[in-house]
Scaffold this active site. Structure first.
Site, PDB file in Angstrom:
ATOM      1  N   CYS A 169       0.812  -1.223   0.000  1.00  0.00           N
ATOM      2  CA  CYS A 169       0.000   0.000   0.000  1.00  0.00           C
ATOM      3  C   CYS A 169       0.848   1.278   0.000  1.00  0.00           C
ATOM      4  CB  CYS A 169      -0.987   0.045   1.152  1.00  0.00           C
ATOM      5  SG  CYS A 169      -2.223   1.321   0.825  1.00  0.00           S
ATOM      6  N   CYS A 346      -6.341   2.292  -4.576  1.00  0.00           N
ATOM      7  CA  CYS A 346      -5.788   2.913  -3.381  1.00  0.00           C
ATOM      8  C   CYS A 346      -6.758   3.992  -2.900  1.00  0.00           C
ATOM      9  CB  CYS A 346      -4.424   3.536  -3.712  1.00  0.00           C
ATOM     10  SG  CYS A 346      -3.633   4.214  -2.253  1.00  0.00           S
TER      11      CYS A 346
HETATM   12  C1  LIG Z   1      -1.109   0.268   6.982  1.00  0.00           C
HETATM   13  C2  LIG Z   1      -1.572  -0.501   5.770  1.00  0.00           C
HETATM   14  C3  LIG Z   1      -2.565   0.035   4.966  1.00  0.00           C
HETATM   15  C4  LIG Z   1      -3.005  -0.658   3.839  1.00  0.00           C
HETATM   16  N1  LIG Z   1      -4.014  -0.120   3.094  1.00  0.00           N
HETATM   17  C5  LIG Z   1      -4.496  -0.807   2.040  1.00  0.00           C
HETATM   18  C6  LIG Z   1      -5.620  -0.299   1.304  1.00  0.00           C
HETATM   19  O1  LIG Z   1      -6.167   0.762   1.622  1.00  0.00           O
HETATM   20  N2  LIG Z   1      -6.077  -1.018   0.251  1.00  0.00           N
HETATM   21  C7  LIG Z   1      -5.508  -2.209  -0.095  1.00  0.00           C
HETATM   22  O2  LIG Z   1      -5.994  -2.835  -1.050  1.00  0.00           O
HETATM   23  N3  LIG Z   1      -4.432  -2.708   0.554  1.00  0.00           N
HETATM   24  C8  LIG Z   1      -3.922  -2.044   1.620  1.00  0.00           C
HETATM   25  N4  LIG Z   1      -2.868  -2.568   2.338  1.00  0.00           N
HETATM   26  C9  LIG Z   1      -2.102  -3.700   1.782  1.00  0.00           C
HETATM   27  C10 LIG Z   1      -2.726  -5.079   2.015  1.00  0.00           C
HETATM   28  O3  LIG Z   1      -3.061  -5.257   3.368  1.00  0.00           O
HETATM   29  C11 LIG Z   1      -1.722  -6.144   1.564  1.00  0.00           C
HETATM   30  O4  LIG Z   1      -1.322  -5.854   0.231  1.00  0.00           O
HETATM   31  C12 LIG Z   1      -2.297  -7.542   1.592  1.00  0.00           C
HETATM   32  O5  LIG Z   1      -2.685  -7.882   2.914  1.00  0.00           O
HETATM   33  C13 LIG Z   1      -1.272  -8.558   1.094  1.00  0.00           C
HETATM   34  O6  LIG Z   1      -1.799  -9.854   1.173  1.00  0.00           O
HETATM   35  P1  LIG Z   1      -0.829 -11.127   1.142  1.00  0.00           P
HETATM   36  O7  LIG Z   1      -1.701 -12.320   1.280  1.00  0.00           O
HETATM   37  O8  LIG Z   1       0.119 -11.044   0.005  1.00  0.00           O
HETATM   38  O9  LIG Z   1       0.043 -10.934   2.461  1.00  0.00           O
HETATM   39  P2  LIG Z   1      -0.496 -10.959   3.969  1.00  0.00           P
HETATM   40  O10 LIG Z   1      -1.946 -10.652   4.033  1.00  0.00           O
HETATM   41  O11 LIG Z   1       0.438 -10.083   4.720  1.00  0.00           O
HETATM   42  O12 LIG Z   1      -0.320 -12.475   4.383  1.00  0.00           O
HETATM   43  C14 LIG Z   1       0.880 -13.186   4.305  1.00  0.00           C
HETATM   44  C15 LIG Z   1       0.754 -14.394   5.227  1.00  0.00           C
HETATM   45  O13 LIG Z   1       1.870 -15.282   5.008  1.00  0.00           O
HETATM   46  C16 LIG Z   1       2.304 -15.767   6.263  1.00  0.00           C
HETATM   47  N5  LIG Z   1       3.707 -16.164   6.129  1.00  0.00           N
HETATM   48  C17 LIG Z   1       4.799 -15.362   6.148  1.00  0.00           C
HETATM   49  N6  LIG Z   1       5.912 -16.110   6.011  1.00  0.00           N
HETATM   50  C18 LIG Z   1       5.512 -17.406   5.912  1.00  0.00           C
HETATM   51  C19 LIG Z   1       6.219 -18.636   5.755  1.00  0.00           C
HETATM   52  N7  LIG Z   1       7.550 -18.694   5.714  1.00  0.00           N
HETATM   53  N8  LIG Z   1       5.491 -19.788   5.690  1.00  0.00           N
HETATM   54  C20 LIG Z   1       4.114 -19.746   5.750  1.00  0.00           C
HETATM   55  N9  LIG Z   1       3.414 -18.607   5.887  1.00  0.00           N
HETATM   56  C21 LIG Z   1       4.117 -17.442   5.969  1.00  0.00           C
HETATM   57  C22 LIG Z   1       2.088 -14.600   7.222  1.00  0.00           C
HETATM   58  O14 LIG Z   1       1.979 -15.046   8.564  1.00  0.00           O
HETATM   59  C23 LIG Z   1       0.794 -13.983   6.687  1.00  0.00           C
HETATM   60  O15 LIG Z   1      -0.357 -14.468   7.360  1.00  0.00           O
HETATM   61  C24 LIG Z   1      -2.426  -1.917   3.498  1.00  0.00           C
HETATM   62  C25 LIG Z   1      -1.429  -2.466   4.324  1.00  0.00           C
HETATM   63  C26 LIG Z   1      -1.022  -1.781   5.456  1.00  0.00           C
HETATM   64  C27 LIG Z   1       0.037  -2.386   6.349  1.00  0.00           C
END
Ligand SMILES: Cc1cc2nc3c(=O)[nH]c(=O)nc-3n(C[C@H](O)[C@H](O)[C@H](O)COP(=O)(O)OP(=O)(O)OC[C@H]3O[C@@H](n4cnc5c(N)ncnc54)[C@H](O)[C@@H]3O)c2cc1C
Length: 402
Positions: A169, A346
């Site tokens: 983000c 966004c």
């Molecule tokens: C402050 C903030 C504001 C945001 N605002 C927005 C917004 O307004 N709009 C929007 O669309 N997005 C927003 N985002 C971004 C969004 O939250 C992320 O892009 C999204 O959560 C990513 O999803 P993901 O599944 O790739 O990763 P995550 O949701 O972070 O999940 C990754 C998972 O993998 C697990 N993991 C890590 N390493 C390992 C391993 N070695 N083995 C097994 N599991 C593992 C972790 O425990 C975690 O549960 C924001 C993020 C933040 C921090």
């Protein structure tokens, strides 16, 4: 759903690394087509967070507890869960190794462990965070401290920084700056406060349609903006932040009363060391099919993938159906038809009740949903961010419907 113990050489149709936004969205769609007992999520955390709401938690609009749910409640019924870290991926032999040394075999692998926040890359940050005015919306533990600092601020210098890209983000570092500015104005202390936006990227937003109104807001609201400067150190005792100019290498020290920090980010270390990644450490996939460029039974989406989109939950909402469609085609030995166009959105919250909703795809192509100019601050778009998007996330996206 209780987590299960890994048995050596246990085999699954699909193994999903990471049960975050991407992993749960994919699993919820896959159960429509596959026996859920043959799907495994490897996820070490017992908690799942709706991270986009942390922006409003930091501004005192939402309690942080509302952003947290038990992982066990989100894993689709019947899908297996191992509460462990994956430490190695062996794509030639189709197995992953877990932190306890056990191995799990797969036919298909979906890699989505998110992005790594490198707090240790800013000198002095780890020991300063959460006290003396150093706060961050990027960590559940500290997100409410942002609001505590804002509440106690009556005067002084507030610094909001942006680290080098990519981060998740990219708009979030400025959203809290706008919300803070609005709050101080409403409290009647804005004139006694200096607000600085110090950014490693050279512009406030990559897409010109949204950059222009944001630049105008910087001027109108009296924010001191500096670009091409990276935070490298914090002296929490003296309240000094040290920045480096990315072109000249010159150092610049800045006093602060409040410092909102966003850590630099990179691909998770276990991925960087493994065989699936490009030079930058991201899982190397075709940007449209999300299939690995070398291993056809491997897919990746979300923050860990190399797809050159904005790393957001909004991107995952569009990526998850593509991964599932293409994975099912692979299983049936058919050609891949699912195409991801780079969509990301966004919601740029610019005041306590206003938002510019940026929506764009690869190469900055505008992909707006509504029949009005979305590059204007709107109350309706704030209501969408505050009330509609969370419902869409919990009740639709994570349930494989949205
Ligand atoms: C402050 C903030 C504001 C945001 N605002 C927005 C917004 O307004 N709009 C929007 O669309 N997005 C927003 N985002 C971004 C969004 O939250 C992320 O892009 C999204 O959560 C990513 O999803 P993901 O599944 O790739 O990763 P995550 O949701 O972070 O999940 C990754 C998972 O993998 C697990 N993991 C890590 N390493 C390992 C391993 N070695 N083995 C097994 N599991 C593992 C972790 O425990 C975690 O549960 C924001 C993020 C933040 C921090």
């Amino acid at each position: 759903m209780q987590s299960v113990k890994a048995k050596l050489d246990e085999s699954f149709s699909v193994v999903i690394i990471g049960g975050g936004s991407a992993g749960i969205s994919v699993a919820s769609r896959l159960v429509r087509y596959l026996d859920p007992r043959k799907i495994l999520i490897v996820e070490p955390s017992e908690k799942h967070y709706y991270q986009p709401m942390w922006t409003l938690v930091g501004a005192g609009q939402v309690r942080k507890e509302t952003t947290e749910r038990d992982e066990s409640r989100l894993i689709p019924s019947g899908v297996q869960w191992m509460k462990k870290f994956v430490t190695e991926i062996h794509p030639e032999e189709n197995f992953v190794t877990l932190e306890d040394g056990s191995q799990v075999r797969y036919q298909f692998l979906v890699v989505c462990p998110g992005i790594q926040q490198d707090w240790n890359k800013i000198q002095g940050l780890e020991k300063s965070l959460g006290r003396g005015g150093v706060c961050s919306n990027y960590d559940y533990k500290y997100v409410d401290y942002t609001w505590k600092v804002l509440q106690s601020t009556m005067k002084g210098r507030l610094v909001f920084m942006v680290p080098p890209m990519p981060i998740k983000c990219p708009g979030a570092p400025q959203k809290i700056m706008w919300l803070a500015e609005d709050y101080l104005r409403e409290k009647g202390v804005r004139k006694s406060c200096e607000i600085h936006f110090v950014s490693a990227p050279e512009t406030i937003f990559g897409v010109p349609r949204y950059r222009e109104p944001l630049e105008r807001l910087l001027r109108e609201r009296g924010v001191h903006a500096a670009f091409g400067k990276n935070l490298v150190g914090i002296d929490g005792e003296k309240k000094i932040a040290e920045f480096v100019d990315l072109k000249s290498g010159e150092k610049m020290a800045m006093n602060y009363d409040m410092l909102h920090v966003v850590p630099p980010m990179s691909a998770p270390d276990f991925l960087k060391k493994g065989p699936l990644v490009n030079q930058a450490g991201w899982v190397d996939v075709d940007k449209n099919t999300l299939q690995h460029v070398k291993y056809p039974n491997v897919f990746s989406l979300g923050d860990a993938s190399s797809a050159p989109c904005s790393k957001t939950g909004a991107a995952i909402r569009k990526q998850a159906p593509v991964v599932v469609e293409n994975l099912m085609s692979m299983m049936k030995s058919e050609g891949l038809r699912g195409v991801y166009d780079g969509y990301a959105s966004c919601p740029l919250v610019t005041r306590k009740n206003r938002c510019i909703l940026a929506e764009f795809g690869y190469d900055g192509k505008i992909m707006e949903t509504f029949p009005f100019a979305q590059n204007k601050e709107r109350w309706s778009m704030y209501l969408l961010k505050r009330h509609v998007l969370p419902r869409m996330y919990w009740d639709f996206m994570l349930k494989g419907k949205g």
